[in-house]
Design a protein around this motif. Structure first.
Motif, short mmCIF file in Angstrom:
data_model
loop_
_atom_site.label_atom_id
_atom_site.label_comp_id
_atom_site.label_asym_id
_atom_site.label_seq_id
_atom_site.Cartn_x
_atom_site.Cartn_y
_atom_site.Cartn_z
N ASP A 51 0.83 -1.21 0.00
CA ASP A 51 0.00 0.00 0.00
C ASP A 51 0.87 1.26 0.00
O ASP A 51 0.60 2.21 -0.73
CB ASP A 51 -0.92 0.03 1.22
N ASN A 54 2.28 1.73 -3.36
CA ASN A 54 1.27 2.25 -4.30
C ASN A 54 1.16 3.77 -4.19
O ASN A 54 1.05 4.47 -5.21
CB ASN A 54 -0.09 1.62 -4.03
N GLU A 58 2.04 6.31 -7.27
CA GLU A 58 1.09 7.31 -7.79
C GLU A 58 1.63 8.73 -7.64
O GLU A 58 1.22 9.62 -8.39
CB GLU A 58 -0.26 7.17 -7.10
N TYR A 69 7.89 -2.12 -2.62
CA TYR A 69 7.46 -3.30 -3.36
C TYR A 69 8.44 -4.45 -3.20
O TYR A 69 8.04 -5.60 -3.01
CB TYR A 69 7.31 -2.99 -4.85
N LYS A 91 4.59 -4.74 -10.55
CA LYS A 91 4.76 -3.39 -10.00
C LYS A 91 6.24 -3.01 -9.95
O LYS A 91 6.59 -1.86 -10.24
CB LYS A 91 4.12 -3.30 -8.61
#
Length: 101
Positions: A51, A54, A58, A69, A91
């Motif tokens: 999370d 992520n 972004e 990751y 990812k």
């Protein structure tokens, strides 16, 4: 850990509302609680790291995203979790691609 679970929902709401800094702080607090309660190599820790990755992705902070990751992927491999491993590998690849490496 129930507190961490509820806090995770709140952190995701911050993120969805575009309150990125509040989300980062919340996820950081959650990660600290999880590591203290569960140890560093637990599936919940890996999911929180993903999370956090992520959010960094972004925000186009690919180096930080990649770091989170890769740590999440390391944990999932260590504990032999099969769910989400391919997604995390993708990812990681996207971070390298986005960073131009």
């Amino acid at each position: 850990l129930e507190v961490a679970s509820k806090a995770s929902f709140i952190a995701k709401v911050f993120w969805w509302k575009g309150l990125v800094q509040k989300a980062k702080i919340s996820f950081g607090d959650i990660l600290r609680i999880q590591r203290e309660a569960l140890g560093g190599d637990h599936l919940d820790v890996a999911l929180t790291l993903e999370d956090i990755g992520n959010i960094h992705y972004e925000s186009e902070n690919y180096e930080q995203a990649l770091e989170n990751y890769q740590e999440a992927l390391r944990i999932k491999r260590l504990i032999q979790a099969t769910s989400g491993v391919n997604n995390l590998q993708n990812k990681v690849a996207h971070c390298y691609q986005a960073a131009g490496d």
